[in-house]
Design a protein around this motif. Structure first.
Motif, mmCIF file in Angstrom:
data_model
loop_
_atom_site.group_PDB
_atom_site.id
_atom_site.type_symbol
_atom_site.label_atom_id
_atom_site.label_comp_id
_atom_site.label_asym_id
_atom_site.label_seq_id
_atom_site.Cartn_x
_atom_site.Cartn_y
_atom_site.Cartn_z
ATOM 1 N N THR A 340 -48.429 40.121 17.757
ATOM 2 C CA THR A 340 -49.035 39.285 16.720
ATOM 3 C C THR A 340 -50.530 39.517 16.582
ATOM 4 O O THR A 340 -51.100 39.256 15.530
ATOM 5 N N SER A 341 -51.176 39.986 17.648
ATOM 6 C CA SER A 341 -52.617 40.190 17.525
ATOM 7 C C SER A 341 -53.105 41.317 18.422
ATOM 8 O O SER A 341 -52.607 41.506 19.539
ATOM 9 N N THR A 387 -51.481 40.825 22.056
ATOM 10 C CA THR A 387 -50.720 39.612 22.388
ATOM 11 C C THR A 387 -49.479 39.594 21.505
ATOM 12 O O THR A 387 -49.541 40.038 20.352
ATOM 13 N N ASP A 388 -48.371 39.097 22.035
ATOM 14 C CA ASP A 388 -47.171 39.027 21.186
ATOM 15 C C ASP A 388 -46.752 37.584 20.918
ATOM 16 O O ASP A 388 -47.392 36.635 21.397
ATOM 17 N N GLU A 389 -45.703 37.436 20.129
ATOM 18 C CA GLU A 389 -45.269 36.119 19.676
ATOM 19 C C GLU A 389 -44.829 35.211 20.815
ATOM 20 O O GLU A 389 -44.840 33.990 20.682
ATOM 21 N N LEU A 390 -44.445 35.806 21.942
ATOM 22 C CA LEU A 390 -44.074 34.997 23.106
ATOM 23 C C LEU A 390 -45.305 34.623 23.933
ATOM 24 O O LEU A 390 -45.181 34.072 25.029
ATOM 25 N N GLY A 391 -46.497 34.967 23.404
ATOM 26 C CA GLY A 391 -47.735 34.634 24.121
ATOM 27 C C GLY A 391 -48.033 35.596 25.261
ATOM 28 O O GLY A 391 -48.954 35.371 26.046
ATOM 29 N N ARG A 392 -47.255 36.653 25.351
ATOM 30 C CA ARG A 392 -47.505 37.625 26.413
ATOM 31 C C ARG A 392 -48.719 38.474 26.046
ATOM 32 O O ARG A 392 -48.858 38.899 24.901
ATOM 33 N N SER A 393 -49.594 38.690 27.005
ATOM 34 C CA SER A 393 -50.805 39.460 26.750
ATOM 35 C C SER A 393 -51.122 40.320 27.960
ATOM 36 O O SER A 393 -50.310 40.448 28.877
#
Ligand SMILES: Nc1nc2c(c(=O)[nH]1)N[C@H]1C(S)=C(S)[C@@H](COP(=O)(O)O)O[C@H]1N2
Ligand SMILES: [Mo]
Length: 420
Positions: A340-341, A387-393
């Motif tokens: 996502t970012s 960072t992905d949609e599951l908040g993993r970074s």
């Protein structure tokens, strides 16, 4: 599980097939030898057809990394520059594996057995006749980035930078469709599917590279028995004629030269499953946990990719002129949630700006990102974080995930450039 075999890891019939093409694969072209580089071995004299700029980690096994200057030139990584990780020397009767050409093999069997009612064999021809699907996905060694753990304590093994990485298109038959077609009738006691390839250790009792997957693992739904890489029959060195591909899973889980699938109650006792390529369940520190301490209870196989991003441009060796500049690279994860970012820092991580992210169609592919900005003359430390949609970074300090074998590096990438 390998009852029908003589301990050689390969059936007599299959060996004869391989031996028949051995000469072809073994031959290193005279051109490759004549251009051998003075400073060291020419990668193409180890694996015929590879680019001469590949970084050699192990000449005997044919382990090589792609320089980022080459990797960044293509969205789909060509076979000539795709990193290579072998565990056994591609010589002798395995010499046919030492080339980027597809193996000249028509007959290839995959035995499907273990805890089943009807052991069966599926042939390459059978697979070719079935419906094919494509999977664009990242291939990445679990040891990719290992060299960066040295900032805490060096993890032994090939000192990979970021080039144990590729983005390629596989094509083949869904694993589920193959298992349905063979209809072997697995026993209720079967919990694991084990995959083995035709390569083997030259040592009489050397461990075989065998990998296991829990039968309930949803990643198996996307797995394929691949016959093609980038639209062509799979190069021998990359696992042709048939390779098990599990999109989103670290390289070691993608068994090359696949010739056996087996239903089992337990995961394979092979040290390649039970000791190596495992990720600890809780963080460990140098000195307190060694390679020998891995067991099935304190660790899991290195399955899905951790989220990661890499700067492709500018690299430290690029000439950068003061003024407008585009900072760019790729990001990827296990494909279970969209990225996502992607944020970029030009000041070593003090401040961050959003990069423009262009998501690929395939969730398992790498995704390009870029930031158009300005850099004045001087030294600049660029960093990138996804960072992905599951908040993993990604951790700012990747060494926090230090582990004795140096797997699964996903620390924030840092590149220092001098702008003139
Ligand atoms: N049969 C077999 N499969 C294998 C291996 C191997 O040595 N033998 N190496 C594994 C590892 S650790 C990696 S990273 C990938 C590398 O794939 P590549 O050589 O096509 O890039 O293959 C995996 N599959
Ligand atoms: Mo690997």
């Amino acid at each position: 599980m390998t009852k029908e075999r003589s301990g050689k890891g390969i059936s007599r019939r299959q060996f004869n097939k391989l031996a028949g093409i051995g000469i072809m694969g073994a031959a290193v072209s005279p051109t490759a030898i004549s251009v051998a580089l003075a400073e060291g071995e020419n990668p193409a004299s180890i694996i015929a057809g590879v680019n001469e700029s590949m970084i050699i980690h192990n000449a005997k096994l044919g382990v090589m990394e792609t320089p980022l200057q080459l990797l960044r030139e293509h969205d789909i990584t060509p076979k000539e520059i795709m990193f290579i990780r072998n565990h056994f020397p591609p010589e002798g009767r395995q010499a046919w594996m030492a080339t980027t050409d597809a193996p000249a093999i028509e007959d290839w069997d995959i035995r499907v057995g273990g805890l089943v009612v009807r052991p069966r064999t599926i042939t390459l021809k059978d697979l070719k006749g079935m419906e094919q699907v494509k999977r664009v996905s990242v291939m990445q060694c679990a040891g990719n980035g290992r060299s960066y753990y040295a900032a805490k304590e060096k993890a032994p093994g090939g000192q990979w930078q970021h080039g144990g990485l590729a983005n390629v298109e596989w094509e083949g038959v869904p694993l589920k469709a193959v298992l349905e077609a063979v209809d072997v009738g697995p026993s209720d006691h079967a919990q694991w599917l084990t995959a083995n390839g035709a390569d083997e250790s030259p040592a009489a009792k050397g461990a075989d590279m065998i990998k296991s997957y829990h039968l309930t693992d949803p990643a198996l739904d996307n797995a394929i028995l691949a016959l093609k890489l980038n639209g062509e029959p799979i190069p021998a060195v990359h696992g042709g004629p048939v390779r098990l591909i599990i999109p989103g899973y670290y390289g070691n889980m993608n068994v090359k030269f696949l010739n056996e699938l087996s239903f089992e109650t337990e995961q394979s006792p092979s040290p390649f499953q039970s000791k190596a390529y495992r990720a600890v369940n809780t963080p460990v520190e140098p000195g307190t946990f060694t390679v020998k301490d891995y067991n099935l209870g304190n660790s899991k196989p290195t399955y899905g990719f951790k989220i990661m991003s890499v700067i492709f441009a500018p690299l430290a060796e690029d000439t950068v002129k003061a003024g407008p500049v585009e900072i760019s690279g790729v990001a990827w994860n296990d494909g279970n949630a969209p990225i996502t970012s992607v944020k970029v820092s030009k000041d070593g991580g003090q401040t961050w700006e959003d990069a423009e992210l262009s998501l690929s169609d395939s969730p398992w592919a790498w995704h390009h990102w870029s930031l158009k900005t300005n850099l004045p003359a001087g030294e600049h430390t660029l960093r990138v974080i996804a960072t992905d949609e599951l908040g993993r970074s990604q951790p700012l300090d990747g060494t926090a995930a230090w582990n004795p074998k140096g797997y699964q590096w996903n620390g924030v990438d840092t590149v220092t450039v001098s702008v003139s």
